[in-house]
Every structure is written in C-alpha cells, then in structure tokens.
Write an enzyme that holds these catalytic residues in place. Structure first.
Site, short mmCIF file in Angstrom:
data_model
loop_
_atom_site.label_atom_id
_atom_site.label_comp_id
_atom_site.label_asym_id
_atom_site.label_seq_id
_atom_site.Cartn_x
_atom_site.Cartn_y
_atom_site.Cartn_z
N TYR A 1 0.84 -1.21 0.00
CA TYR A 1 0.00 0.00 0.00
C TYR A 1 0.88 1.26 0.00
O TYR A 1 0.65 2.19 -0.77
CB TYR A 1 -0.89 -0.05 1.24
CG TYR A 1 -1.62 1.21 1.62
CD1 TYR A 1 -2.83 1.54 1.02
CD2 TYR A 1 -1.13 2.05 2.62
CE1 TYR A 1 -3.53 2.69 1.40
CE2 TYR A 1 -1.82 3.19 3.01
CZ TYR A 1 -3.01 3.51 2.39
OH TYR A 1 -3.69 4.64 2.77
N LYS B 1 1.16 4.10 -2.85
CA LYS B 1 0.86 5.52 -2.57
C LYS B 1 2.04 6.41 -2.99
O LYS B 1 1.83 7.52 -3.49
CB LYS B 1 0.54 5.72 -1.09
CG LYS B 1 -0.80 5.13 -0.66
CD LYS B 1 -1.98 5.87 -1.27
CE LYS B 1 -3.30 5.44 -0.64
NZ LYS B 1 -4.47 6.08 -1.27
N1 LIG Z 1 -8.36 6.64 6.95
C1 LIG Z 1 -7.08 6.93 7.02
O1 LIG Z 1 -6.49 6.95 8.12
C2 LIG Z 1 -6.32 7.28 5.77
C3 LIG Z 1 -5.01 7.79 5.92
C4 LIG Z 1 -4.29 8.11 4.78
C5 LIG Z 1 -4.84 7.92 3.53
N2 LIG Z 1 -6.10 7.43 3.42
C6 LIG Z 1 -6.63 7.24 2.07
O2 LIG Z 1 -7.88 7.87 1.94
C7 LIG Z 1 -8.69 7.13 1.02
C8 LIG Z 1 -10.00 6.76 1.65
O3 LIG Z 1 -9.78 6.08 2.86
P1 LIG Z 1 -10.95 5.80 3.90
O4 LIG Z 1 -10.32 5.67 5.23
O5 LIG Z 1 -12.03 6.79 3.70
O6 LIG Z 1 -11.42 4.35 3.43
P2 LIG Z 1 -12.84 3.60 3.56
O7 LIG Z 1 -12.52 2.15 3.57
O8 LIG Z 1 -13.64 4.17 4.70
O9 LIG Z 1 -13.57 4.00 2.22
C9 LIG Z 1 -13.04 3.58 0.99
C10 LIG Z 1 -14.17 3.31 0.04
O10 LIG Z 1 -13.58 2.85 -1.19
C11 LIG Z 1 -14.31 1.74 -1.66
N3 LIG Z 1 -13.47 0.89 -2.48
C12 LIG Z 1 -12.48 0.07 -2.05
N4 LIG Z 1 -11.95 -0.60 -3.10
C13 LIG Z 1 -12.62 -0.19 -4.20
C14 LIG Z 1 -12.55 -0.54 -5.57
N5 LIG Z 1 -11.70 -1.48 -5.98
N6 LIG Z 1 -13.39 0.06 -6.43
C15 LIG Z 1 -14.29 0.99 -6.00
N7 LIG Z 1 -14.40 1.35 -4.70
C16 LIG Z 1 -13.57 0.77 -3.82
C17 LIG Z 1 -14.81 1.02 -0.41
O11 LIG Z 1 -15.94 0.20 -0.67
C18 LIG Z 1 -15.12 2.21 0.51
O12 LIG Z 1 -16.47 2.62 0.38
C19 LIG Z 1 -7.85 5.93 0.60
O13 LIG Z 1 -7.15 6.26 -0.58
C20 LIG Z 1 -6.88 5.78 1.74
O14 LIG Z 1 -5.70 5.13 1.34
C21 LIG Z 1 -6.87 7.10 4.50
#
Ligand SMILES: NC(=O)c1ccc[n+]([C@@H]2O[C@H](COP(=O)([O-])OP(=O)(O)OC[C@H]3O[C@@H](n4cnc5c(N)ncnc54)[C@H](O)[C@@H]3O)[C@@H](O)[C@H]2O)c1
Length: 265
Positions: A154, A158
C-alpha cells in the site's frame, strides 16, 4: 461557498469515509457528482443524500481496478451528468501489515486498486478534459508514501501515486489540466484496517493522538476541505503539488521533541 456550480465530479470510493465526505462537500458547493464504489449500497445512499440537498448525483457500483472499468465509469458519469470537470482518485486497498506476510497476490491487488486504477481513471478522463481545455484531478495519497508506517505494498503504491500526480501535472498542464495530491495522516473512518485495529485495541485513535501536534487524528471532512480547495479555480496556480493534511505528523517527531525539551510543550 459555491465554487463548483455547473461543475461535474467523479469520486472513486465515494460510498464511505473520506470519499463520502468529499462527494458531499463538492455537491454542497454546487457540483453534480458521480459516486463510484465497490459497494453499490453506500454509493447509492450518498447519491441519494446529495439529491436531498438539491444537487444532481449518480451512484455507480464498480470495482475501479477491473479490466475496462475506468473507461466505462467515465462514460457512465458523463452520460448521466455531462462532461467531467473533476476526478478524485480516492479508492485504495490496504493489505498485510509487514513485508514477511505480503505475498505476490496481495502486492498485486493493493497496487491494482491504489495505483493502477488511479492511472486508468486519469487516462480515461484526460482525452475529454484535453479536448475541453480544462480539468482537475486530485489523487488521495497517504503519509505512508512519505515515511515507513507498515503496509509495504500500500505504501509503495501511494508513493507511486505521488509520482503519477507529478507526471500528469507536467504532461497535461499545458492542456489546461491540473493534477495534485492530498496526503492524509490518520483519519478516523470505517476503513477495514482501522476496524481491525480498533477491534484489537479500542483506544487506538486516542493512543495515536500523541503523535499529532494538533492533538487529534483527522476527520473525513478535513481531507474533503483540502480536496475542494485543490479542485477549485482559486487553486489555478497549484499543479503537481502534494498537500499534506496530517495535523503536523510528518513535520517532526512530536514525542521525541517533547523528550528533548524538558519543561517545553
Ligand atoms: N483513513 C485513514 O487513516 C487514511 C489515511 C491516509 C490515507 N487514506 C486514504 O484515503 C482514502 C479513503 O480512505 P478511507 O479511510 O475513507 O477508506 P474507507 O474504507 O472508509 O472507504 C473507501 C471506500 O472505497 C471503496 N473501495 C475500495 N476498493 C474499491 C474498488 N476497488 N473500487 C471501487 N471502490 C472501492 C470502499 O468500498 C469504501 O467505500 C484511501 O485512498 C486511503 O488510502 C486514509
């Protein structure tokens, strides 16, 4: 603010967490939004919520990493809403926590969603944006791209997303298209990796707060606000940038600084 009146946007992974907050933020400011998610239920629920605030939206159930999905999704969004102005690549996949437990299948699956799908979505959106001479792409990266925090595949994906951001920015800037990244720190969402960490330790977010100079972890709305800024015309001179939205996490090593500064903050 109504910075996105008469604009259209597509948010991948828009059914939950940061993607949901972003879709709602863009719509609140006037955009018509295509909400794409692997889970159709949440995608349709967010589209419905956007309809209830008087904006247009469509929910699209799809795996962004599937063969041919990107072109189909851009086509479906444009058919429903009109030419696409804003693409937010937010969907990602997090797998094993360490190198020893990362195998070929998990490496490939994490790269497919986190990096390859962002490239495919951009590649599908760019010809139309180029023809119209305008467009914005925002890629959601992670502090894992900047510093080692586990989840090796991951994190590498990124880091690749930041390189892709710079490539699109320089190659398509002359065509009137901007591409930037937002790099979140810890954000309290129902992301599967946080759900399992929370199950193992209900205090995980509270424990993490000591690393954050602002004294808290992030909310999805913190990230949505940064995406909205980069997507807006007022960011017209911001291209190829990485906007780190991490409460100061990667600005330094807060617990170490406190140890080095007796009597300090
Ligand atoms: N939450 C954190 O702490 C955090 C930190 C840094 C970066 N991020 C990034 O932020 C973004 C969102 O994270 P989040 O925490 O809101 O995640 P989340 O899991 O709450 O939401 C992600 C959504 O993406 C959808 N998804 C996953 N795979 C998919 C696919 N192949 N096709 C279509 N939809 C898909 C899931 O069903 C979900 O609804 C991601 O890119 C994550 O890497 C999150």
């Amino acid at each position: 603010m109504k910075r996105f009146l008469a604009k259209t946007a597509l948010v991948t992974g828009g059914g939950r967490g940061i993607g949901r907050a972003t879709a709602l933020r863009l719509a609140t400011e006037g955009a018509a939004v295509a909400v794409v998610d692997l889970d159709g239920g949440p995608a349709h629920e967010v589209a419905k919520a956007i309809g209830e605030i008087g904006r247009t939206a469509v929910g699209l159930e799809a795996d962004v990493a599937a063969e041919g999905a990107a072109a189909r999704l851009i086509e479906a969004a444009e058919k429903a809403l009109g030419p696409l102005d804003i693409l937010v690549n937010n969907a990602a996949k997090t797998g094993p926590a360490d190198l020893a437990s990362t195998d070929e299948a998990s490496w490939d699956a994490e790269f497919a969603v986190t990096l390859r799908a962002a490239w495919a979505m951009a590649r599908a959106a760019l010809p139309g944006m180029t023809e119209r001479g305008r467009g914005v792409i925002v890629n959601i990266a992670s502090v894992n791209a900047l510093t080692a925090l586990g989840n090796p595949a991951y994190s590498a994906a990124k880091a690749g997303l930041l390189a892709l951001t710079r490539q699109i920015a320089t190659e398509y800037g002359p065509a009137g298209i901007r591409c930037n990244a937002v790099t979140p720190g810890t954000v309290h969402t129902d992301n599967p990796s946080w759900t399992s960490r929370l199950a193992a330790d209900p205090d995980v977010f509270t424990k993490l707060e000591r690393w954050y100079p602002v004294g808290r972890v992030g909310k999805p709305e913190d990230i949505a606000a940064a995406v909205a800024y980069l997507a807006a015309d007022e960011a017209g001179f911001v291209n190829g940038a990485n906007l780190v939205v991490d409460g100061g996490l990667t600005a330094g090593l807060a617990p170490m600084t406190r140890e080095l500064t007796p009597g300090g903050r």
